[in-house]
Motif scaffolding. Structure first.
Motif, PDB file in Angstrom:
ATOM      1  N   GLY A 105       0.818  -1.205   0.000  1.00  0.00           N
ATOM      2  CA  GLY A 105       0.000   0.000   0.000  1.00  0.00           C
ATOM      3  C   GLY A 105       0.853   1.257   0.000  1.00  0.00           C
ATOM      4  N   ASN A 120       1.073  -5.225  -4.822  1.00  0.00           N
ATOM      5  CA  ASN A 120      -0.331  -5.617  -4.668  1.00  0.00           C
ATOM      6  C   ASN A 120      -0.420  -6.855  -3.773  1.00  0.00           C
ATOM      7  OD1 ASN A 120      -2.995  -6.382  -4.921  1.00  0.00           O
ATOM      8  ND2 ASN A 120      -3.051  -6.231  -7.144  1.00  0.00           N
ATOM      9  N   LEU A 153      -5.466   5.707  -4.256  1.00  0.00           N
ATOM     10  CA  LEU A 153      -6.646   5.131  -3.608  1.00  0.00           C
ATOM     11  C   LEU A 153      -6.471   3.633  -3.365  1.00  0.00           C
ATOM     12  CD1 LEU A 153      -9.536   6.997  -5.472  1.00  0.00           C
ATOM     13  CD2 LEU A 153      -8.710   7.371  -3.141  1.00  0.00           C
ATOM     14  N   PHE A 154      -5.907   2.918  -4.352  1.00  0.00           N
ATOM     15  CA  PHE A 154      -5.599   1.502  -4.153  1.00  0.00           C
ATOM     16  C   PHE A 154      -4.654   1.340  -2.964  1.00  0.00           C
ATOM     17  CE2 PHE A 154      -6.678   0.651  -8.771  1.00  0.00           C
ATOM     18  CZ  PHE A 154      -7.683  -0.258  -8.500  1.00  0.00           C
ATOM     19  N   VAL A 171      -4.088   3.381  -0.400  1.00  0.00           N
ATOM     20  CA  VAL A 171      -4.737   3.709   0.874  1.00  0.00           C
ATOM     21  C   VAL A 171      -5.632   2.558   1.334  1.00  0.00           C
ATOM     22  CG1 VAL A 171      -6.425   5.227   1.975  1.00  0.00           C
ATOM     23  CG2 VAL A 171      -4.621   6.201   0.542  1.00  0.00           C
ATOM     24  N   TYR A 172      -6.373   1.980   0.386  1.00  0.00           N
ATOM     25  CA  TYR A 172      -7.255   0.855   0.716  1.00  0.00           C
ATOM     26  C   TYR A 172      -6.446  -0.331   1.257  1.00  0.00           C
ATOM     27  CZ  TYR A 172     -10.283  -3.203   0.084  1.00  0.00           C
ATOM     28  OH  TYR A 172     -10.993  -4.356   0.283  1.00  0.00           O
ATOM     29  N   PHE A 173      -5.382  -0.706   0.547  1.00  0.00           N
ATOM     30  CA  PHE A 173      -4.548  -1.821   0.993  1.00  0.00           C
ATOM     31  C   PHE A 173      -3.944  -1.530   2.361  1.00  0.00           C
ATOM     32  CE2 PHE A 173      -3.589  -2.994  -3.705  1.00  0.00           C
ATOM     33  CZ  PHE A 173      -4.774  -3.710  -3.766  1.00  0.00           C
ATOM     34  N   ILE A 232      -5.034   0.535   4.792  1.00  0.00           N
ATOM     35  CA  ILE A 232      -6.033   0.515   5.871  1.00  0.00           C
ATOM     36  C   ILE A 232      -6.429  -0.913   6.224  1.00  0.00           C
ATOM     37  CG2 ILE A 232      -8.422   1.097   6.466  1.00  0.00           C
ATOM     38  CD1 ILE A 232      -8.082   3.681   4.877  1.00  0.00           C
ATOM     39  N   GLU A 233      -6.730  -1.723   5.203  1.00  0.00           N
ATOM     40  CA  GLU A 233      -7.130  -3.109   5.452  1.00  0.00           C
ATOM     41  C   GLU A 233      -6.017  -3.911   6.111  1.00  0.00           C
ATOM     42  OE1 GLU A 233     -10.223  -4.530   4.939  1.00  0.00           O
ATOM     43  OE2 GLU A 233     -10.723  -2.421   4.702  1.00  0.00           O
TER      44      GLU A 233
END
Length: 208
Positions: A81, A117, A191-192, A194-196, A198-199
């Motif tokens: 991320g 990823n 955005l990808f 940030v998502y990775f 946070i999760e």
């Protein structure tokens, strides 16, 4: 022989379903193709394949379980991320530069984006490893090669198509349309990331 060909076709279709899913590599394929033309897609796939070849080697050495066990996926997701966010920020800067990306740049970016990823590792630790071992059971090394040929052909087919279509509508002039498209694609990378991030941080907190 027919069973091997069917296995290769199955591997192609499974790989294609994954390749067609929106993700960071798709975003970078579009952005690089806009800047460099059709050849960007195959070069990015070359980097992606090099990364996968390394991962295949590690799985064959018995390290596949690490990719899907314990906190490893969360740790990989956190690092990935952060890399995607960094690449997205660089993309905003590069949107002001209309120079071509060096040939080796796309290959390296293909490898970096793949390793950034976390789902790349999860897929290979589960689905990819299962297909690899199925190929070995089916026809030994020939079965493994059938899987890899089918899988890598799916990546090359899809991303080459995306690259071709993107390059047909190339914004190579030093103008506003080019900058807007590059900024939007860079935003998607962020955005990808940030998502990775946070999760993954949520998952890591679950282990503490």
């Amino acid at each position: 022989m027919i069973s091997i060909l069917l296995f290769a076709l199955t591997s192609f279709l499974i790989g294609l379903s994954g390749a067609m899913a929106p993700g960071p590599l798709l975003t970078v394929t579009v952005s690089d193709s806009i800047r460099r033309g059709f050849r960007a897609g195959p070069l990015l796939v070359a980097g992606h394949v090099l990364g996968e070849a390394l991962l295949v080697t590690l799985i064959l050495m018995g390290l596949g379980y690490i990719l899907r066990s314990g906190p490893a996926p969360a740790i990989l997701g956190t690092a990935g991320g952060a890399v995607l966010i960094w690449m997205g920020i660089l993309g905003f800067r590069d949107s002001e530069d209309t120079e071509n990306i060096p040939e080796g740049g796309s290959i390296l970016r293909g490898a970096i984006i793949s390793f950034a990823n976390p789902y790349f590792f999860l897929w290979w630790g589960a689905v990819g490893a299962a297909l690899m071992y199925r190929g070995l059971e089916l026809a030994g090394v020939l079965g493994l090669l059938a899987f890899l040929a089918g899988h890598w052909s799916s990546d090359l087919t899809w991303y080459s198509l995306v690259s071709f279509l993107s390059s047909r509508k190339s914004f190579r002039m030093n103008g506003r349309p080019y900058k807007i498209v590059m900024m939007i694609l860079s935003l998607f990378l962020i955005l990808f990331g940030v998502y990775f991030l946070i999760e993954s941080l949520k998952a890591i907190s679950g282990y503490s």
